[in-house]
Design a protein around this motif. Structure first.
Motif, PDB file in Angstrom:
ATOM      1  N   SER A  70       0.763  -1.244   0.101  1.00  0.00           N
ATOM      2  CA  SER A  70       0.034  -0.053  -0.088  1.00  0.00           C
ATOM      3  C   SER A  70       0.992   1.458  -0.155  1.00  0.00           C
ATOM      4  O   SER A  70       2.054   1.229   0.240  1.00  0.00           O
ATOM      5  CB  SER A  70      -1.058   0.182   1.100  1.00  0.00           C
ATOM      6  OG  SER A  70      -1.661  -1.388   1.421  1.00  0.00           O
ATOM      7  N   PRO A  71       0.182   2.451  -0.326  1.00  0.00           N
ATOM      8  CA  PRO A  71       1.233   3.747  -0.484  1.00  0.00           C
ATOM      9  C   PRO A  71       1.818   3.910   0.854  1.00  0.00           C
ATOM     10  O   PRO A  71       1.310   3.926   1.952  1.00  0.00           O
ATOM     11  CB  PRO A  71      -0.023   4.798  -0.764  1.00  0.00           C
ATOM     12  CG  PRO A  71      -1.038   3.959  -1.376  1.00  0.00           C
ATOM     13  CD  PRO A  71      -1.056   2.532  -0.859  1.00  0.00           C
ATOM     14  N   PHE A  72       3.080   4.381   0.903  1.00  0.00           N
ATOM     15  CA  PHE A  72       3.971   4.755   1.848  1.00  0.00           C
ATOM     16  C   PHE A  72       4.351   3.759   2.883  1.00  0.00           C
ATOM     17  O   PHE A  72       4.745   4.026   4.031  1.00  0.00           O
ATOM     18  CB  PHE A  72       3.404   6.082   2.679  1.00  0.00           C
ATOM     19  CG  PHE A  72       3.008   7.167   1.594  1.00  0.00           C
ATOM     20  CD1 PHE A  72       4.178   7.725   1.334  1.00  0.00           C
ATOM     21  CD2 PHE A  72       1.715   7.342   1.288  1.00  0.00           C
ATOM     22  CE1 PHE A  72       3.825   9.111   0.475  1.00  0.00           C
ATOM     23  CE2 PHE A  72       1.600   8.579   0.528  1.00  0.00           C
ATOM     24  CZ  PHE A  72       2.749   9.344   0.238  1.00  0.00           C
ATOM     25  N   TYR A 111      -6.348  -7.224   1.021  1.00  0.00           N
ATOM     26  CA  TYR A 111      -4.706  -7.176   0.955  1.00  0.00           C
ATOM     27  C   TYR A 111      -4.004  -5.695   1.075  1.00  0.00           C
ATOM     28  O   TYR A 111      -2.922  -5.734   1.323  1.00  0.00           O
ATOM     29  CB  TYR A 111      -4.300  -7.981  -0.192  1.00  0.00           C
ATOM     30  CG  TYR A 111      -5.019  -7.721  -1.373  1.00  0.00           C
ATOM     31  CD1 TYR A 111      -4.686  -6.448  -2.112  1.00  0.00           C
ATOM     32  CD2 TYR A 111      -5.841  -8.529  -2.077  1.00  0.00           C
ATOM     33  CE1 TYR A 111      -5.282  -6.258  -3.328  1.00  0.00           C
ATOM     34  CE2 TYR A 111      -6.291  -8.469  -3.352  1.00  0.00           C
ATOM     35  CZ  TYR A 111      -6.141  -7.242  -4.149  1.00  0.00           C
ATOM     36  OH  TYR A 111      -6.843  -7.032  -5.080  1.00  0.00           O
ATOM     37  N   PHE A 112      -5.078  -4.603   0.780  1.00  0.00           N
ATOM     38  CA  PHE A 112      -4.470  -3.481   0.844  1.00  0.00           C
ATOM     39  C   PHE A 112      -4.800  -2.915   2.486  1.00  0.00           C
ATOM     40  O   PHE A 112      -5.704  -3.198   3.068  1.00  0.00           O
ATOM     41  CB  PHE A 112      -4.994  -2.486  -0.093  1.00  0.00           C
ATOM     42  CG  PHE A 112      -4.353  -2.606  -1.575  1.00  0.00           C
ATOM     43  CD1 PHE A 112      -3.088  -2.990  -1.490  1.00  0.00           C
ATOM     44  CD2 PHE A 112      -5.312  -2.582  -2.420  1.00  0.00           C
ATOM     45  CE1 PHE A 112      -2.757  -3.032  -2.995  1.00  0.00           C
ATOM     46  CE2 PHE A 112      -4.718  -2.713  -3.839  1.00  0.00           C
ATOM     47  CZ  PHE A 112      -3.444  -3.122  -4.065  1.00  0.00           C
ATOM     48  N   TYR A 113      -3.718  -2.287   2.786  1.00  0.00           N
ATOM     49  CA  TYR A 113      -3.838  -1.661   4.410  1.00  0.00           C
ATOM     50  C   TYR A 113      -3.833  -2.701   5.310  1.00  0.00           C
ATOM     51  O   TYR A 113      -4.671  -2.653   6.467  1.00  0.00           O
ATOM     52  CB  TYR A 113      -4.875  -0.415   4.410  1.00  0.00           C
ATOM     53  CG  TYR A 113      -4.816   0.538   3.508  1.00  0.00           C
ATOM     54  CD1 TYR A 113      -3.550   1.550   3.496  1.00  0.00           C
ATOM     55  CD2 TYR A 113      -5.744   0.972   2.415  1.00  0.00           C
ATOM     56  CE1 TYR A 113      -3.431   2.692   3.170  1.00  0.00           C
ATOM     57  CE2 TYR A 113      -5.578   2.031   1.796  1.00  0.00           C
ATOM     58  CZ  TYR A 113      -4.411   2.905   1.842  1.00  0.00           C
ATOM     59  OH  TYR A 113      -4.281   3.779   1.146  1.00  0.00           O
ATOM     60  N   LEU A 119       1.301 -10.377   3.738  1.00  0.00           N
ATOM     61  CA  LEU A 119       1.064  -9.210   2.657  1.00  0.00           C
ATOM     62  C   LEU A 119       1.608 -10.038   1.269  1.00  0.00           C
ATOM     63  O   LEU A 119       1.682  -9.508   0.226  1.00  0.00           O
ATOM     64  CB  LEU A 119       1.772  -8.004   2.637  1.00  0.00           C
ATOM     65  CG  LEU A 119       1.138  -7.270   3.810  1.00  0.00           C
ATOM     66  CD1 LEU A 119       1.936  -6.007   4.017  1.00  0.00           C
ATOM     67  CD2 LEU A 119      -0.129  -6.731   3.571  1.00  0.00           C
ATOM     68  N   SER A 120       1.731 -11.506   1.273  1.00  0.00           N
ATOM     69  CA  SER A 120       1.985 -12.276   0.337  1.00  0.00           C
ATOM     70  C   SER A 120       0.894 -13.279  -0.074  1.00  0.00           C
ATOM     71  O   SER A 120       0.168 -13.630   0.897  1.00  0.00           O
ATOM     72  CB  SER A 120       3.437 -12.897   0.468  1.00  0.00           C
ATOM     73  OG  SER A 120       3.245 -13.916   1.619  1.00  0.00           O
ATOM     74  N   LEU A 121       0.912 -13.658  -1.267  1.00  0.00           N
ATOM     75  CA  LEU A 121      -0.023 -14.796  -1.798  1.00  0.00           C
ATOM     76  C   LEU A 121       0.705 -15.455  -2.895  1.00  0.00           C
ATOM     77  O   LEU A 121       1.197 -14.917  -3.527  1.00  0.00           O
ATOM     78  CB  LEU A 121      -1.386 -13.987  -2.568  1.00  0.00           C
ATOM     79  CG  LEU A 121      -2.015 -14.890  -3.186  1.00  0.00           C
ATOM     80  CD1 LEU A 121      -2.935 -15.807  -2.193  1.00  0.00           C
ATOM     81  CD2 LEU A 121      -3.125 -14.209  -4.013  1.00  0.00           C
ATOM     82  N   GLN A 233      -4.142  -1.950  16.314  1.00  0.00           N
ATOM     83  CA  GLN A 233      -3.252  -2.610  15.562  1.00  0.00           C
ATOM     84  C   GLN A 233      -2.732  -1.409  14.415  1.00  0.00           C
ATOM     85  O   GLN A 233      -1.466  -1.308  14.301  1.00  0.00           O
ATOM     86  CB  GLN A 233      -3.676  -3.714  14.552  1.00  0.00           C
ATOM     87  CG  GLN A 233      -3.710  -5.002  15.371  1.00  0.00           C
ATOM     88  CD  GLN A 233      -2.469  -5.583  15.920  1.00  0.00           C
ATOM     89  OE1 GLN A 233      -2.219  -5.328  17.203  1.00  0.00           O
ATOM     90  NE2 GLN A 233      -1.654  -6.250  15.172  1.00  0.00           N
ATOM     91  N   ARG A 234      -3.554  -0.577  14.378  1.00  0.00           N
ATOM     92  CA  ARG A 234      -3.191   0.577  13.328  1.00  0.00           C
ATOM     93  C   ARG A 234      -2.490   1.680  14.152  1.00  0.00           C
ATOM     94  O   ARG A 234      -1.161   2.049  13.614  1.00  0.00           O
ATOM     95  CB  ARG A 234      -4.508   1.256  12.769  1.00  0.00           C
ATOM     96  CG  ARG A 234      -4.117   2.385  11.633  1.00  0.00           C
ATOM     97  CD  ARG A 234      -3.380   1.893  10.506  1.00  0.00           C
ATOM     98  NE  ARG A 234      -2.791   2.832   9.608  1.00  0.00           N
ATOM     99  CZ  ARG A 234      -1.723   3.387   9.840  1.00  0.00           C
ATOM    100  NH1 ARG A 234      -0.919   3.363  10.930  1.00  0.00           N
ATOM    101  NH2 ARG A 234      -1.140   4.542   8.932  1.00  0.00           N
ATOM    102  N   LEU A 235      -2.699   1.747  15.316  1.00  0.00           N
ATOM    103  CA  LEU A 235      -1.897   2.773  16.216  1.00  0.00           C
ATOM    104  C   LEU A 235      -0.610   2.195  16.527  1.00  0.00           C
ATOM    105  O   LEU A 235       0.514   2.914  16.344  1.00  0.00           O
ATOM    106  CB  LEU A 235      -2.593   3.061  17.606  1.00  0.00           C
ATOM    107  CG  LEU A 235      -1.833   3.680  18.632  1.00  0.00           C
ATOM    108  CD1 LEU A 235      -1.687   5.109  18.097  1.00  0.00           C
ATOM    109  CD2 LEU A 235      -2.781   4.108  19.900  1.00  0.00           C
ATOM    110  N   LEU A 236      -0.315   0.788  16.643  1.00  0.00           N
ATOM    111  CA  LEU A 236       0.878   0.177  17.077  1.00  0.00           C
ATOM    112  C   LEU A 236       1.699   0.176  15.824  1.00  0.00           C
ATOM    113  O   LEU A 236       2.661   0.698  16.054  1.00  0.00           O
ATOM    114  CB  LEU A 236       0.525  -1.464  17.361  1.00  0.00           C
ATOM    115  CG  LEU A 236       1.748  -2.132  17.454  1.00  0.00           C
ATOM    116  CD1 LEU A 236       2.617  -1.769  18.682  1.00  0.00           C
ATOM    117  CD2 LEU A 236       1.357  -3.476  17.791  1.00  0.00           C
TER     118      LEU A 236
END
Length: 289
Positions: A70-72, A111-113, A119-121, A233-236
């Protein structure tokens, strides 16, 4: 840190999408330095030796592997370029928003964000060959555009993204049932935009104009986790990124993320990871060495 930006001129047409192989990549893309990009990437790897450090996790690469970036998101390649066969599908979020008239499209794709799951398939060789043929068809429409090229590109990309989403859902036991509403996707989008300044569920309750029960039910049904888990999880993830890349002290990071005391951040980190910040940083340094 270097950010590689999307350039429409690279694909020869006014569209925020491109297909690249490793010979098309600009200098530095496969760099062993940590960097990011301002666009979505799906890397189709037919052959590889080595790995990729992505989202602070090491992914061992093998043949017929697909990576979702995903971006960045920060990454560091550790590959032997001579043994690499790679095709990239890259696009900016505006491509999805405009082409599919859906501002939540990227958030509907598992699979994004993604922070919890891989993050693999992995795909069978015959399926990877079929995908690469489809990517070649998209590339041909970009190089030699015709009056109906945008329609063909739209249909091929939509089909490919949805097929990958189905495969990813099956790999990770996720539900493909159509949601009753968009609450879970809206919540996920808001987390990406506001996690640095809003870390309480009640903040998102107000933004969405929904009850906590409604948000949690939607997130649980769509992503099989609670709304609270997704927020933590996003904050971590934000904390880890700042610890690794921002060159700031724990106190400065705590202030930036509106923790009342640095010790509160450290306790939160330890509870979520079962590691101290020092242990995490030592483990990360070992992974990239």
């Amino acid at each position: 840190m270097k950010t590689i930006k999307f350039h429409k001129s690279d694909c020869g047409v006014e569209i925020l999408l491109n297909v690249l192989n490793q010979y098309d990549l600009k200098d530095g893309y496969l760099s062993s330095d940590v960097y990011n990009t301002d666009y979505f990437e799906i890397a189709f790897i037919k052959k590889a030796e080595g790995g990729l450090l992505l989202n602070q996790k090491y992914i061992s690469l093998s043949e017929n592997t697909i990576l979702f970036i995903s971006p960045f998101q920060k990454r560091k390649w550790m590959v032997n370029e001579k043994d690499l066969e790679l095709t990239l599908l890259i696009f900016q979020e505006d491509f999805l928003n405009e082409f599919f008239a859906d501002k939540l499209f990227a958030y509907r794709l598992f699979y994004f964000y993604q922070l919890d799951l891989s993050l693999s398939l992995h795909q069978p060789g015959n399926e990877m060959t079929r995908i690469c043929e489809m990517l070649s068809e998209i590339k041909n429409e970009l190089i030699i555009p015709k009056p109906d090229s945008s329609h063909i590109i739209r249909s091929l990309v939509y089909y490919l993204l949805q097929k990958l989403n189905r495969a990813y859902a099956l790999q990770n036991d996720l539900s493909l049932k159509l949601p009753e509403n968009n609450f879970a996707y809206q919540y996920k989008q808001l987390l990406e935009k506001h996690i640095s300044t809003h870390q309480r569920i009640d903040d998102y309750v107000k933004m969405l104009g929904l009850s906590r029960i409604s948000i949690n039910a939607a997130v649980k049904k769509q992503f099989n986790v609670t709304a609270t888990h997704m927020l933590k999880q996003r904050l971590l993830f934000e904390i880890k990124n700042l610890l690794i890349h921002a060159n700031k002290t724990v106190s400065e990071i705590a202030y930036d993320l509106q923790f009342s005391e640095p010790t509160h951040l450290m306790r939160f980190f330890k509870k979520q990871t079962q590691m101290t910040i020092g242990q995490f940083l030592d483990e990360y340094k070992h992974a990239i060495s």
